[in-house]
Design a protein around this motif. Structure first.
Motif, PDB file in Angstrom:
ATOM      1  N   ASP A  88       0.832  -1.207   0.000  1.00  0.00           N
ATOM      2  CA  ASP A  88       0.000   0.000   0.000  1.00  0.00           C
ATOM      3  C   ASP A  88       0.867   1.257   0.000  1.00  0.00           C
ATOM      4  O   ASP A  88       0.556   2.243  -0.680  1.00  0.00           O
ATOM      5  N   SER A  89       1.957   1.220   0.775  1.00  0.00           N
ATOM      6  CA  SER A  89       2.826   2.406   0.839  1.00  0.00           C
ATOM      7  C   SER A  89       3.500   2.669  -0.496  1.00  0.00           C
ATOM      8  O   SER A  89       3.704   3.828  -0.879  1.00  0.00           O
ATOM      9  N   ALA A  90       3.817   1.606  -1.228  1.00  0.00           N
ATOM     10  CA  ALA A  90       4.425   1.782  -2.556  1.00  0.00           C
ATOM     11  C   ALA A  90       3.422   2.413  -3.526  1.00  0.00           C
ATOM     12  O   ALA A  90       3.787   3.249  -4.363  1.00  0.00           O
ATOM     13  N   ILE A  91       2.156   2.020  -3.390  1.00  0.00           N
ATOM     14  CA  ILE A  91       1.113   2.598  -4.241  1.00  0.00           C
ATOM     15  C   ILE A  91       0.966   4.089  -3.952  1.00  0.00           C
ATOM     16  O   ILE A  91       0.917   4.928  -4.864  1.00  0.00           O
ATOM     17  N   LYS A  92       0.923   4.425  -2.663  1.00  0.00           N
ATOM     18  CA  LYS A  92       0.795   5.843  -2.280  1.00  0.00           C
ATOM     19  C   LYS A  92       1.999   6.644  -2.768  1.00  0.00           C
ATOM     20  O   LYS A  92       1.856   7.763  -3.267  1.00  0.00           O
ATOM     21  N   GLY A  93       3.187   6.052  -2.631  1.00  0.00           N
ATOM     22  CA  GLY A  93       4.390   6.751  -3.078  1.00  0.00           C
ATOM     23  C   GLY A  93       4.411   6.969  -4.573  1.00  0.00           C
ATOM     24  O   GLY A  93       4.837   8.031  -5.051  1.00  0.00           O
ATOM     25  N   ASP A 137      -8.260  -1.613   1.852  1.00  0.00           N
ATOM     26  CA  ASP A 137      -8.317  -0.146   1.933  1.00  0.00           C
ATOM     27  C   ASP A 137      -8.074   0.477   0.558  1.00  0.00           C
ATOM     28  O   ASP A 137      -8.707   1.482   0.194  1.00  0.00           O
ATOM     29  N   MET A 138      -7.155  -0.100  -0.200  1.00  0.00           N
ATOM     30  CA  MET A 138      -6.857   0.407  -1.542  1.00  0.00           C
ATOM     31  C   MET A 138      -8.051   0.221  -2.474  1.00  0.00           C
ATOM     32  O   MET A 138      -8.302   1.049  -3.357  1.00  0.00           O
ATOM     33  N   MET A 139      -8.792  -0.876  -2.264  1.00  0.00           N
ATOM     34  CA  MET A 139      -9.978  -1.110  -3.086  1.00  0.00           C
ATOM     35  C   MET A 139     -11.036  -0.048  -2.824  1.00  0.00           C
ATOM     36  O   MET A 139     -11.748   0.378  -3.741  1.00  0.00           O
ATOM     37  N   VAL A 140     -11.101   0.395  -1.576  1.00  0.00           N
ATOM     38  CA  VAL A 140     -12.052   1.455  -1.229  1.00  0.00           C
ATOM     39  C   VAL A 140     -11.588   2.791  -1.796  1.00  0.00           C
ATOM     40  O   VAL A 140     -12.363   3.548  -2.388  1.00  0.00           O
ATOM     41  N   VAL A 141     -10.300   3.085  -1.625  1.00  0.00           N
ATOM     42  CA  VAL A 141      -9.750   4.365  -2.087  1.00  0.00           C
ATOM     43  C   VAL A 141      -9.925   4.525  -3.586  1.00  0.00           C
ATOM     44  O   VAL A 141     -10.301   5.604  -4.071  1.00  0.00           O
ATOM     45  N   TYR A 142      -9.672   3.438  -4.341  1.00  0.00           N
ATOM     46  CA  TYR A 142      -9.712   3.531  -5.809  1.00  0.00           C
ATOM     47  C   TYR A 142     -10.999   2.952  -6.397  1.00  0.00           C
ATOM     48  O   TYR A 142     -11.093   2.749  -7.601  1.00  0.00           O
TER      49      TYR A 142
END
Length: 348
Positions: A88-93, A137-142
């Protein structure tokens, strides 16, 4: 300040930033007036010219020369075609590091081999990545509920869409190509080039003023129509925002908002009975316009005074001005010769 000096100052400003990238870009300057053979070797015939060397292979850089935009554009040349994200942190970065000038594609659970070809093909126009490991969480964000899913994000226009497949044939590339543009495109000199590169016809709506209180409502309707008509691009422009562009479509204030289909070249079509959008139920009117266009109830027109270009119509006026000066010089030169002839005869 002359153009050459301005370009050098922007390049000097960008150089330390480019040198500090994780994969540094070295900036070098050559005086091609002095080293003419070197300039000739790489086909340099005008100044200033920016050349990029990628593994020794030269290509001319034709993008913006503003220092910030220069950095944004060149960062893509050293980025991988497809970034692999494993947390997840790599995706945010990845999202934070990418600037807002380009769309982003994140393939959640998508095999890298499926998008590697398009990552290379559209490298100069978008950021590509695959997420191998991610949380709910990433599924919700995107905003996707299953995978594999390819999420397209256009931060500049605050738009996001999801593609669930099929990932074979032309479906995947069609989604990528269409996502390079926002659903509704504000027409300006920057997006005009993107529209011409895209190749689709444009449902063009000309407004009096994009900032008018009724404009957001109409643009929202156009966005909904764009969602259901992916073979067309939907664009809008205000007369107040770009008069020289709108003038080429022969519009009058009493006819606004006006809607048409433009081929991005020399021709546009209006639908009989739907040339103008009346204030009120924009949704029904746009639907009738599209129905009439699909049915072929259109009248074709030529774009007036030449197709709108990135240079605009100012170039025409400059050309006329130069011709007028040339004519004046030729006239006065002829007058001088006439005055000199009698003197020569007398001397003879």
């Amino acid at each position: 300040m002359n153009i050459r000096l301005a370009c050098l100052l922007q390049l000097d400003e960008a150089a330390p930033v480019l040198a500090g990238l994780s994969t540094p870009i070295v900036v070098a300057k050559v005086n091609a007036d002095k080293y003419r053979k070197l300039g000739s070797k790489y086909g340099v015939d005008g100044f200033p010219t920016l050349m990029l060397f990628d593994h020794g292979v030269p290509s001319e850089y034709t993008g913006s020369r503003n220092a910030d935009l220069l950095v944004q554009n060149l960062k893509k040349f050293v980025a991988p075609d497809v970034s692999v994200l494993e947390s997840d942190s790599a995706i945010k970065g990845f999202v934070e590091a990418a600037d807002i000038s380009f769309p982003l594609f994140i393939g959640f659970g998508v095999d890298e081999s499926l998008i590697a070809e398009y990552g290379a093909k559209y490298k100069k126009k978008a950021w590509f990545s695959i997420a191998k490991d991610f949380s709910e969480d990433m599924m919700v964000v995107y905003d996707f509920d299953k995978f594999p899913a390819l999420v397209s994000i256009n931060p500049k226009y605050n738009e996001q869409s999801v593609f669930y497949g099929p990932f074979e044939g032309t479906f995947l590339e069609d989604f990528i190509r269409q996502s390079l543009l926002p659903l509704t495109v504000p027409i300006n000199k920057e997006t005009l080039k993107l529209l011409k590169d895209d190749g689709r016809k444009v449902v063009l709506t000309i407004l009096e003023d994009e900032s008018d209180e009724n404009s957001p409502q109409l643009i929202k309707v156009l966005r909904s129509a764009a969602n259901a008509n992916h073979d067309l691009v939907f664009g809008y422009v205000g007369v107040q925002q770009w008069l020289e562009f709108t003038d080429t479509f022969d519009v009058k204030s009493s006819q606004l908002p006006k809607i048409m289909v433009w081929d991005t070249k020399e021709e546009y079509e209006v639908v009989e009975g739907s040339e103008r959008l009346e204030e009120g139920d924009y949704g029904s009117q746009v639907s009738r316009f599209l129905e009439g266009y699909r049915a072929g109830r259109t009248i074709k027109n030529k774009v007036g005074r030449g197709s709108p270009t990135l240079l605009g119509l100012n170039a025409i006026y400059i050309l006329i001005f130069l011709i007028a000066i040339l004519g004046a010089l030729m006239y006065f030169s002829g007058q001088g010769e006439e005055q000199q002839r009698p003197r020569r005869t007398h001397e003879d």
